[in-house]
Structures are given as structure tokens and as C-alpha cells.
Write a protein that holds these residues in place. Structure first.
Motif, PDB file in Angstrom:
ATOM      1  N   ASP A 132       4.240 -12.438  -1.023  1.00  0.00           N
ATOM      2  CA  ASP A 132       5.559 -11.809  -1.080  1.00  0.00           C
ATOM      3  C   ASP A 132       5.997 -11.595  -2.529  1.00  0.00           C
ATOM      4  O   ASP A 132       6.517 -10.522  -2.885  1.00  0.00           O
ATOM      5  N   ALA A 133       5.797 -12.614  -3.349  1.00  0.00           N
ATOM      6  CA  ALA A 133       6.242 -12.526  -4.742  1.00  0.00           C
ATOM      7  C   ALA A 133       5.445 -11.477  -5.508  1.00  0.00           C
ATOM      8  O   ALA A 133       5.998 -10.753  -6.351  1.00  0.00           O
ATOM      9  N   THR A 134       4.164 -11.372  -5.217  1.00  0.00           N
ATOM     10  CA  THR A 134       3.334 -10.387  -5.913  1.00  0.00           C
ATOM     11  C   THR A 134       3.752  -8.968  -5.561  1.00  0.00           C
ATOM     12  O   THR A 134       3.830  -8.094  -6.434  1.00  0.00           O
ATOM     13  N   VAL A 135       4.033  -8.716  -4.294  1.00  0.00           N
ATOM     14  CA  VAL A 135       4.486  -7.383  -3.886  1.00  0.00           C
ATOM     15  C   VAL A 135       5.810  -7.051  -4.571  1.00  0.00           C
ATOM     16  O   VAL A 135       6.022  -5.922  -5.042  1.00  0.00           O
ATOM     17  N   GLN A 136       6.701  -8.031  -4.659  1.00  0.00           N
ATOM     18  CA  GLN A 136       7.987  -7.795  -5.324  1.00  0.00           C
ATOM     19  C   GLN A 136       7.779  -7.480  -6.806  1.00  0.00           C
ATOM     20  O   GLN A 136       8.396  -6.556  -7.350  1.00  0.00           O
ATOM     21  N   LEU A 137       6.917  -8.231  -7.457  1.00  0.00           N
ATOM     22  CA  LEU A 137       6.640  -7.975  -8.871  1.00  0.00           C
ATOM     23  C   LEU A 137       6.016  -6.595  -9.065  1.00  0.00           C
ATOM     24  O   LEU A 137       6.350  -5.873 -10.010  1.00  0.00           O
ATOM     25  N   ALA A 138       5.102  -6.235  -8.186  1.00  0.00           N
ATOM     26  CA  ALA A 138       4.463  -4.922  -8.284  1.00  0.00           C
ATOM     27  C   ALA A 138       5.481  -3.803  -8.124  1.00  0.00           C
ATOM     28  O   ALA A 138       5.405  -2.769  -8.804  1.00  0.00           O
ATOM     29  N   THR A 139       6.443  -3.995  -7.228  1.00  0.00           N
ATOM     30  CA  THR A 139       7.504  -3.004  -7.048  1.00  0.00           C
ATOM     31  C   THR A 139       8.308  -2.835  -8.325  1.00  0.00           C
ATOM     32  O   THR A 139       8.633  -1.711  -8.745  1.00  0.00           O
ATOM     33  N   GLU A 140       8.619  -3.961  -8.984  1.00  0.00           N
ATOM     34  CA  GLU A 140       9.348  -3.917 -10.250  1.00  0.00           C
ATOM     35  C   GLU A 140       8.512  -3.244 -11.336  1.00  0.00           C
ATOM     36  O   GLU A 140       9.039  -2.481 -12.164  1.00  0.00           O
ATOM     37  N   ALA A 141       7.212  -3.526 -11.327  1.00  0.00           N
ATOM     38  CA  ALA A 141       6.330  -2.926 -12.336  1.00  0.00           C
ATOM     39  C   ALA A 141       6.302  -1.408 -12.204  1.00  0.00           C
ATOM     40  O   ALA A 141       6.379  -0.679 -13.205  1.00  0.00           O
ATOM     41  N   ALA A 142       6.185  -0.935 -10.986  1.00  0.00           N
ATOM     42  CA  ALA A 142       6.177   0.515 -10.761  1.00  0.00           C
ATOM     43  C   ALA A 142       7.505   1.137 -11.179  1.00  0.00           C
ATOM     44  O   ALA A 142       7.540   2.211 -11.789  1.00  0.00           O
ATOM     45  N   ALA A 143       8.610   0.463 -10.872  1.00  0.00           N
ATOM     46  CA  ALA A 143       9.927   0.972 -11.252  1.00  0.00           C
ATOM     47  C   ALA A 143      10.086   1.034 -12.770  1.00  0.00           C
ATOM     48  O   ALA A 143      10.810   1.892 -13.298  1.00  0.00           O
ATOM     49  N   ALA A 144       9.390   0.132 -13.475  1.00  0.00           N
ATOM     50  CA  ALA A 144       9.455   0.121 -14.938  1.00  0.00           C
ATOM     51  C   ALA A 144       8.593   1.212 -15.569  1.00  0.00           C
ATOM     52  O   ALA A 144       8.660   1.434 -16.776  1.00  0.00           O
TER      53      ALA A 144
END
Length: 310
Positions: free
Chosen positions: A17-29
Motif C-alpha cells: 500500500d505504501a509503495t503504491v502511494q509513494l509511486a502516485t506521489e512520484a508521478a505527480a511530481a
């Protein structure tokens, strides 16, 4: 050139779950790729497949799966499944591994690692390209009495190697699509690594190899404190001969000396240095070392750089 990050959420309450959330933030950045290491915990191809489906803006990859303790048939199955799951955005990274991990973890002798790498690459490439293989080497063999094709992954899987030594670079240039060097500073990259792997690829009639430089980098205003923490965190690599050699070739004494630690301008300058040294892609690891605010600052500047050089 693309700019990406290595994601590590092993300490979270739920790593997936945490990795998917981080990946979402990375893409948004604005970052372009997310990479996942492989130890004895989460399975990196599965993790890449899950992230790739949840965050379609990102390329995803593993960096890297050791060839000891694995078989080309099973690794190819994982990779092809991840490729189908992500609709062509998965990249497979392989590694020799280290004597400590192989012998203490797998209880296998760490013998002839480059020969094993050559045979592993020879067996897995046709599997990734066609789903079929018939190979019998000295150290391993693989055949497909039943095809190993995965529908949806027909375009194959890009194959990279975490190679830095002369022999491993020669094999990688001949049989892979590129390399994933870590803790290799711009000097080692430009003077030793890129020329060696490029020469091997040219001799084998292959295209110019991808050079995916993995950099341990932290954005911070408290450089001395973070440098001390990073030195302790990276000290493990100084015990591994291949890393010790490439650190020395980088003109450094310790692993921390090739880390990028500083403010946004310092990080941007470091990315440019790797680009000038021949990197086709730069992937930052360890951005979370100094905390969440530091990580977000790092991702913001790296995302901006991805937009200007991608």
C-alpha cells in the motif's frame, strides 16, 4: 534522458500500500520511472506489476535480481507477467549478487559469478523475446517443452544488468540492453564503465546500451548531519569488492563520497554531471534518508529535471 527514483517502503505498516502511494506521489511530481530492489523481502517484479497497473504514468523496473538462487525460466515468467500487467512499461534488472548474500542467505557457493551471469543472460533473452528456449550451459540449462509465452508481453522485456566490473560489463554489452551501476560516480562512469560496455555492445553488433545510473541522493540544508548518517547507511557496500573498486575509480574513499547530498541546486548539478558522463537515465535512491520534507524536496527538483531532459 529520464529521471526516476528507487522506492523503498519496507518499514511501512503495509509495504505494498505504501509503495503504491509513494509511486502516485512520484508521478505527480513529474518523475518518469520507479525502481524496486530485491533482497529477501518483497518480490520486486510483483511489486513493479502492482505499481505499474496503479500508476500508469510511470515506467517500472527491478534493480536488481541476483542470478544466484534463481532460474531463467522462473525469472522470465515473473518478468513477462509484469510486462503484460503494465502494458509494456516493465524493465528487468539482473545482478551478480555478493558473496555475503549468496553464501549466507542461499547457502550456495559464490563461484564463477560472471560465467553464471553469461549463461543466465544467454538463457533468459530468448525467453523474454519469444517465450521459448533450448539451452544447455556448463552451470545451468533451460528448455521449454511447454511454451513460456505470456499473452500481452509479446514485445519482450528490456534486460539490464547491475554491472560495473570489466568482465561483467563485457558480458552485459554483448547480451543485455544496458546496465544499472550504483555508487559509480561520474568519473568512474565516464572514464571506465560507459566506454567498456559500449565497446562490448559495438563488437557484438548491438545498439548503444542504456546507462541507468543509480545515485544515492538526499536534499538537505544540514549536509554534515545527513552525510554522517549516509556514511553509516552505505558502509555495507564498502565491504563488497565490486563496489569498493568502483568507489575508488570514482576518486572517492568511501561510499558516502559518491552520494549526492545538498540543496536543490547541488542535486541538479549532480544530475548534469551524470548526464555528461554518459548516463541515459538517472535514478535517485535514498531520498527518504533525511525525512519526509527532504524526500518531497528531492522529488520536486528531480521531477522538474525530468521535465527538462526527458
Amino acid at each position: 534522458m529520464t529521471v526516476g527514483i528507487s522506492l523503498n517502503a519496507a518499514e511501512a505498516a503495509n509495504q505494498i500500500d505504501a509503495t503504491v502511494q509513494l509511486a502516485t506521489e512520484a508521478a505527480a511530481a513529474g518523475l518518469r520511472s520507479a525502481w524496486f530492489g530485491q533482497t529477501f523481502g518483497a518480490d520486486s517484479p510483483q511489486l513493479a506489476a502492482l505499481v505499474g497497473r496503479a500508476v500508469p504514468e510511470l515506467q517500472v523496473g527491478t534493480s536488481a535480481i541476483p542470478v544466484f538462487g534463481r532460474h531463467p525460466l522462473t525469472v522470465a515468467s515473473q518478468a513477462l507477467t509484469a510486462q503484460a500487467a503494465t502494458h509494456g512499461r516493465y524493465h528487468l534488472g539482473l545482478a551478480l549478487g555478493s558473496k555475503l548474500v549468496v553464501e549466507e542467505g542461499f547457502r550456495l557457493p559464490f563461484e564463477r559469478p560472471v560465467d553464471r551471469l553469461r549463461e543466465f543472460l544467454t538463457a533468459i533473452r530468448p525467453l523474454l523475446e519469444t517465450g521459448n528456449v533450448d539451452y544447455r550451459g556448463e552451470l545451468l540449462g533451460a528448455a521449454t517443452p511447454i511454451p513460456a509465452r505470456v499473452a500481452g508481453a509479446d514485445a519482450g522485456v528490456p534486460l539490464l544488468v547491475a554491472a560495473m566490473g570489466p568482465k561483467a560489463l563485457r558480458v552485459s554489452g554483448e547480451l543485455s540492453d544496458g546496465i544499472l551501476p550504483f555508487l559509480a560516480g561520474p568519473r568512474a562512469l565516464g572514464e571506465h564503465i560507459v566506454p567498456a560496455v559500449t565497446k562490448a555492445a559495438e563488437a557484438a553488433g548491438r545498439p548503444a546500451p542504456r546507462i541507468v545510473a543509480l545515485v544515492h541522493g538526499v536534499v538537505t540544508d544540514d549536509v554534515e548531519r545527513v552525510r554522517a548518517e549516509t556514511a553509516e547507511r552505505l558502509a555495507f557496500y564498502e565491504q563488497i569488492p565490486s563496489y569498493a573498486r568502483v568507489i575508488e575509480l570514482s576518486g572517492a574513499e568511501r561510499a558516502v563520497d559518491v552520494a549526492a547530498i545538498g540543496d536543490e541546486a547541488a542535486i541538479a548539478a549532480e544530475v548534469q554531471r551524470y548526464r555528461d558522463a554518459g548516463a541515459t537515465e538517472v535514478v535517485f535512491a535514498g531520498t527518504e534518508t533525511a525525512g519526509e520534507e527532504s524526500r518531497r524536496r528531492a522529488w520536486a527538483v528531480l521531477g522538474e529535471l525530468a521535465g527538462t531532459v526527458g
